[in-house]
Design a protein around this motif. Structure first.
Motif, PDB file in Angstrom:
ATOM      1  N   ARG A 127      66.362  39.131 -35.998  1.00  0.00           N
ATOM      2  CA  ARG A 127      67.612  39.793 -35.607  1.00  0.00           C
ATOM      3  C   ARG A 127      68.476  38.727 -34.931  1.00  0.00           C
ATOM      4  N   PRO A 128      69.804  38.946 -34.863  1.00  0.00           N
ATOM      5  CA  PRO A 128      70.663  37.922 -34.268  1.00  0.00           C
ATOM      6  C   PRO A 128      70.174  37.516 -32.882  1.00  0.00           C
ATOM      7  N   HIS A 129      70.077  36.216 -32.657  1.00  0.00           N
ATOM      8  CA  HIS A 129      69.466  35.709 -31.436  1.00  0.00           C
ATOM      9  C   HIS A 129      70.385  35.815 -30.222  1.00  0.00           C
ATOM     10  N   ASN A 130      71.687  36.003 -30.445  1.00  0.00           N
ATOM     11  CA  ASN A 130      72.610  35.997 -29.312  1.00  0.00           C
ATOM     12  C   ASN A 130      72.865  37.375 -28.707  1.00  0.00           C
ATOM     13  N   TYR A 131      71.945  38.325 -28.948  1.00  0.00           N
ATOM     14  CA  TYR A 131      71.959  39.580 -28.190  1.00  0.00           C
ATOM     15  C   TYR A 131      71.386  39.312 -26.796  1.00  0.00           C
ATOM     16  N   PRO A 132      71.616  40.218 -25.842  1.00  0.00           N
ATOM     17  CA  PRO A 132      71.132  39.996 -24.476  1.00  0.00           C
ATOM     18  C   PRO A 132      69.619  39.792 -24.405  1.00  0.00           C
ATOM     19  N   GLU A 133      69.196  39.015 -23.428  1.00  0.00           N
ATOM     20  CA  GLU A 133      67.776  38.771 -23.218  1.00  0.00           C
ATOM     21  C   GLU A 133      67.056  40.075 -22.903  1.00  0.00           C
ATOM     22  N   GLY A 134      65.791  40.154 -23.304  1.00  0.00           N
ATOM     23  CA  GLY A 134      64.977  41.325 -23.020  1.00  0.00           C
ATOM     24  C   GLY A 134      64.876  42.299 -24.158  1.00  0.00           C
ATOM     25  N   LEU A 135      65.730  42.159 -25.186  1.00  0.00           N
ATOM     26  CA  LEU A 135      65.640  43.038 -26.347  1.00  0.00           C
ATOM     27  C   LEU A 135      64.482  42.594 -27.237  1.00  0.00           C
ATOM     28  N   PRO A 136      63.919  43.525 -28.005  1.00  0.00           N
ATOM     29  CA  PRO A 136      62.802  43.144 -28.881  1.00  0.00           C
ATOM     30  C   PRO A 136      63.239  42.196 -29.988  1.00  0.00           C
ATOM     31  N   SER A 160      69.018  39.867 -40.435  1.00  0.00           N
ATOM     32  CA  SER A 160      69.692  41.145 -40.218  1.00  0.00           C
ATOM     33  C   SER A 160      71.031  40.925 -39.525  1.00  0.00           C
ATOM     34  N   GLY A 161      71.486  41.959 -38.790  1.00  0.00           N
ATOM     35  CA  GLY A 161      72.766  41.892 -38.098  1.00  0.00           C
ATOM     36  C   GLY A 161      72.914  43.071 -37.170  1.00  0.00           C
ATOM     37  N   ASN A 162      74.141  43.553 -37.021  1.00  0.00           N
ATOM     38  CA  ASN A 162      74.415  44.593 -36.033  1.00  0.00           C
ATOM     39  C   ASN A 162      73.744  45.929 -36.328  1.00  0.00           C
ATOM     40  N   HIS A 163      73.354  46.172 -37.595  1.00  0.00           N
ATOM     41  CA  HIS A 163      72.722  47.453 -37.933  1.00  0.00           C
ATOM     42  C   HIS A 163      71.197  47.433 -37.801  1.00  0.00           C
ATOM     43  N   ILE A 164      70.628  46.336 -37.359  1.00  0.00           N
ATOM     44  CA  ILE A 164      69.171  46.270 -37.243  1.00  0.00           C
ATOM     45  C   ILE A 164      68.645  47.280 -36.226  1.00  0.00           C
TER      46      ILE A 164
END
Length: 259
Positions: free
Chosen positions: A87-96, A65-69
């Motif tokens: 989903r992109p792995h480099n989003y902040p920690e703690g997200l599902p 996926s990407g930013n629209h997930i």
């Protein structure tokens, strides 16, 4: 080993041509694993449970996926439950959710799929280059081959990641722009590369949206509501042949399929 990566599936038109064409592509090319970018599959924005079911039924093994997930709230809980959805792995920690996983083919090969998002002209996320380093450290000795879906806007950033990971992953394929590029190649270190796999959806459109509202946005600079287009569907994908012993790319081929 043959891996088929299908570019961003957009709306109903994209799902329908995927259902029509994917099975024959798998048979024709002896595909071992199918990865589909699905972040726009539900009416052009996000993903739902029912749409996920359609994509799996059509033949997808893994969904990136990407930013629209994040656009459909119902998918947030699914990100933690379904290991086939990334989903992109480099989003902040703690997200599902998670940004990489290892998937086994029918022949017993272990294929790691990694999902990252770019930062140029996009959100200020964690560095995708350093995030990739950490992921590869974790994957060391666990996978026979590695595919990276880099969901990014800038061509330069995509090329940079391709060269940065050259020789360390089997292939880097870009998504997000919805326009298939003609620069498929095998880099010096043996990594297959394509700047953008393109879009699976309506081509009589502006990157998947109906032309008239999109043109109004450009002409008036007003926030005109965009609608997903449905005419002239096209499936865009890339077929990657990977050496099972070295994990290096042996061949990379762009694919376009019409009804």
């Amino acid at each position: 080993m043959k891996l088929l990566f299908v570019g961003d599936v957009v709306g109903q038109a994209g799902r329908q041509i995927l259902e029509q064409k994917l099975s024959s592509l798998i048979d024709r090319h002896f595909v071992d694993l199918v990865v589909v970018n699905a972040e726009n599959a539900a009416a052009g924005y996000g993903l739902t449970l029912s749409v996920m079911g359609e994509l799996y039924k059509a033949g997808a093994h893994v969904l990136t996926s990407g930013n629209h997930i994040w656009d459909k709230k119902e998918i947030l809980d699914v990100l933690d439950r379904d290991k086939r959805l990334l989903r992109p792995h480099n989003y902040p920690e703690g997200l599902p959710g998670r940004g990489y996983g290892i998937y086994e083919t029918a022949a017993g090969l272990k294929v790691a799929v990694v999902n990252l998002e770019g930062r140029v002209f996009m959100k200020n996320l964690d560095c995708p280059f350093k995030t990739a380093d950490r992921i590869l450290t974790d994957l060391s000795g666990k996978a026979d081959m590695i595919l990276v879906d880099f969901h990014a806007e800038a061509t330069s950033e995509k090329q940079a990641l391709g060269h940065y990971l050259d020789g360390r992953v089997s292939a880097v394929v870009g998504t997000h722009t919805h326009v298939q590029t003609a620069d498929e190649k095998i880099l010096i270190g043996g990594t297959g590369y394509l700047t953008d796999a393109g879009m699976t959806g309506a081509q009589d459109a502006i990157i998947g949206n109906q032309k008239e509202p999109a043109l109004q946005r450009f002409l008036t600079q007003l926030p005109v509501r965009l609608e997903v287009a449905k005419k002239d569907p096209l499936l865009c994908a890339v077929l990657i042949t990977i050496n099972e012993e070295t994990g290096h790319c042996e061949a990379i081929e762009r694919i376009q399929e019409r009804p």
